[in-house]
Design an enzyme around this catalytic site. Structure first.
Site, PDB file in Angstrom:
ATOM      1  CE  LYS A 270      45.259  48.848  40.624  1.00 24.09           C
ATOM      2  NZ  LYS A 270      44.474  48.441  41.826  1.00 24.09           N
TER       3      LYS A 270
ATOM      4  CB  SER B 218      41.321  45.357  50.675  1.00 26.24           C
ATOM      5  OG  SER B 218      41.239  44.722  49.422  1.00 26.24           O
TER       6      SER B 218
ATOM      7  CG  LEU C 285      43.611  44.457  38.765  1.00 28.89           C
ATOM      8  CD1 LEU C 285      43.688  43.090  38.121  1.00 28.89           C
ATOM      9  CD2 LEU C 285      44.998  44.977  39.052  1.00 28.89           C
TER      10      LEU C 285
ATOM     11  CB  CYS D 109      46.033  38.250  40.435  1.00 27.74           C
ATOM     12  SG  CYS D 109      46.794  36.653  40.630  1.00 27.74           S
TER      13      CYS D 109
HETATM   14  C1  LIG Z   1      40.798  42.750  43.482  1.00 29.64           C
HETATM   15  C2  LIG Z   1      41.510  42.640  42.143  1.00 29.64           C
HETATM   16  C3  LIG Z   1      40.838  43.589  41.142  1.00 29.64           C
HETATM   17  C4  LIG Z   1      41.351  41.225  41.628  1.00 29.64           C
HETATM   18  C5  LIG Z   1      43.018  42.917  42.309  1.00 29.64           C
HETATM   19  C6  LIG Z   1      43.400  44.408  42.457  1.00 29.64           C
HETATM   20  C7  LIG Z   1      43.008  44.996  43.781  1.00 29.64           C
HETATM   21  C8  LIG Z   1      42.078  46.001  43.896  1.00 29.64           C
HETATM   22  C9  LIG Z   1      41.383  46.567  42.728  1.00 29.64           C
HETATM   23  O1  LIG Z   1      42.051  47.033  41.754  1.00 29.64           O
HETATM   24  O2  LIG Z   1      40.128  46.554  42.794  1.00 29.64           O
HETATM   25  N1  LIG Z   1      41.733  46.507  45.107  1.00 29.64           N
HETATM   26  C10 LIG Z   1      42.321  46.052  46.275  1.00 29.64           C
HETATM   27  O3  LIG Z   1      41.995  46.503  47.387  1.00 29.64           O
HETATM   28  N2  LIG Z   1      43.255  45.061  46.189  1.00 29.64           N
HETATM   29  C11 LIG Z   1      43.618  44.505  45.004  1.00 29.64           C
HETATM   30  O4  LIG Z   1      44.473  43.589  44.992  1.00 29.64           O
END
Ligand SMILES: CC(C)(C)CCc1c(C(=O)O)[nH]c(=O)[nH]c1=O
Length: 310
Positions: A44, A194, A72, A129
């Site tokens: 992750k 995503s 995150l 990020c």
């Molecule tokens: C969207 C962010 C929280 C800035 C990065 C982590 C992330 C997340 C997440 O932890 O929400 N979800 C995703 O589908 N892609 C990602 O890269």
């Protein structure tokens, strides 16, 4: 039928592994991935400090895919550094480490910590990020992305990759590739993360389905397959000497076949893995083998990148 892949100086018995974020937050998750038939595993995205992530519900699945605004949630980079330090690389599938610091300084500190230990794991910098407040994610702020890659390559001297958000305008494929081609040690890009800020609505409840961001979240699954295939094919064309990892909409052998036909070196499974569990790797691999056999292919290179145009 041979599904093996040799890239980055690594050997993978299967081209399939998890998309970062799915089945990879805890050591238990990572050990389940390591015990599965996946060809590799990725952690992750980690931050400097541990994070709880967003309030729940923050994930929801529909018939056509998923929406998430996890925020995150991770145990902090040291947790994954410990896992990477104890990993038995000689007797296990390749380990990738996803990095998504909240600031450039955080990203550099995390990457420096991994660099100092000279581990065989491969770093993947998540360009989705966060950037400075009010600024778009790094992947959509190419001068900032270039600056970050320059700062990383001032000291990081091993092959690494980046996770890319989807692009939708041909000029953006060109502009992004122009940045990535400046960095020889940037050996691969993973397409795609995503599709940002979708909105799923529950008609009965007349409501959104996740709590964060008033229901906005990253979209995965069937919804994103054409976009992920386009990003794979367009970056394969534009990044000579680099590899592209396919991610987005893979739920059977057919979509894995499509990604490889579009030029993907390996293929990640996200939404389908979240919903089905690690059995998805066995099922999808078998379906891919059956498809290859029906078409007279014996190995992935027989058809990789050979998508026909009309
Ligand atoms: C969207 C962010 C929280 C800035 C990065 C982590 C992330 C997340 C997440 O932890 O929400 N979800 C995703 O589908 N892609 C990602 O890269």
């Amino acid at each position: 039928i041979d599904l093996s892949v040799s890239w980055l100086g690594l050997e993978m018995k299967s081209p399939l592994y998890n998309a970062s974020g799915v089945m990879c937050r805890s050591v238990e998750d990572l050990e389940a991935m390591r015990a599965s038939s996946a060809g590799a595993l990725i952690t992750k995205s980690c931050t400097l400090e541990p994070r709880e992530g967003n309030p729940e519900p923050r994930y929801f699945a529909t018939k056509l895919g998923t929406i998430n605004s996890m925020g995150l949630p991770n145990y902090g980079y040291q947790y994954y550094l410990d896992y990477a330090q104890n990993y038995d690389y000689a007797n296990n599938k390749p380990l990738f480490i996803s990095i998504s610091g909240m600031t450039l300084a955080d990203n550099l500190a995390i990457i420096k910590a991994f660099h100092e230990r000279e581990l065989p794991c491969i770093l993947e910098v998540n360009l989705s990020c966060p950037n400075l407040p009010g600024k778009p994610q790094l992947g959509y702020d190419l001068p900032a992305a270039q600056n970050a890659l320059e700062k990383i390559c001032e000291f990081y001297d091993r092959p690494f990759g980046v996770k890319l958000p989807p692009y939708f305008d041909v000029s953006h494929f060109d502009q992004a590739a122009e940045v990535f081609n400046r960095f020889d040690l940037l050996k691969y890009v993973t397409c795609i993360n995503s599709v940002g800020n979708g909105l799923v609505i529950d008609v009965d409840a007349e409501s959104v389905v996740i709590k964060p961001k008033d229901g906005l979240g990253g979209i995965g699954g069937d919804y994103v397959l054409p976009t992920s295939l386009a990003n794979v094919r367009e970056f394969v064309r534009r990044l000579p000497g680099k590899q592209v990892v396919g991610c987005g909409g893979v739920k059977s052998g057919a979509e894995a076949f499509m990604h490889i036909l579009a030029g993907a070196i390996t293929v990640q499974v996200g939404s389908c893995l979240y919903e089905e569990g690690v059995g998805a790797f066995d099922r999808i691999a078998q379906e891919l083998k059956d498809l290859m056999a029906a078409k007279g292919y014996s190995k992935l290179d027989d058809f990789r990148g050979k998508l026909k145009t009309l």
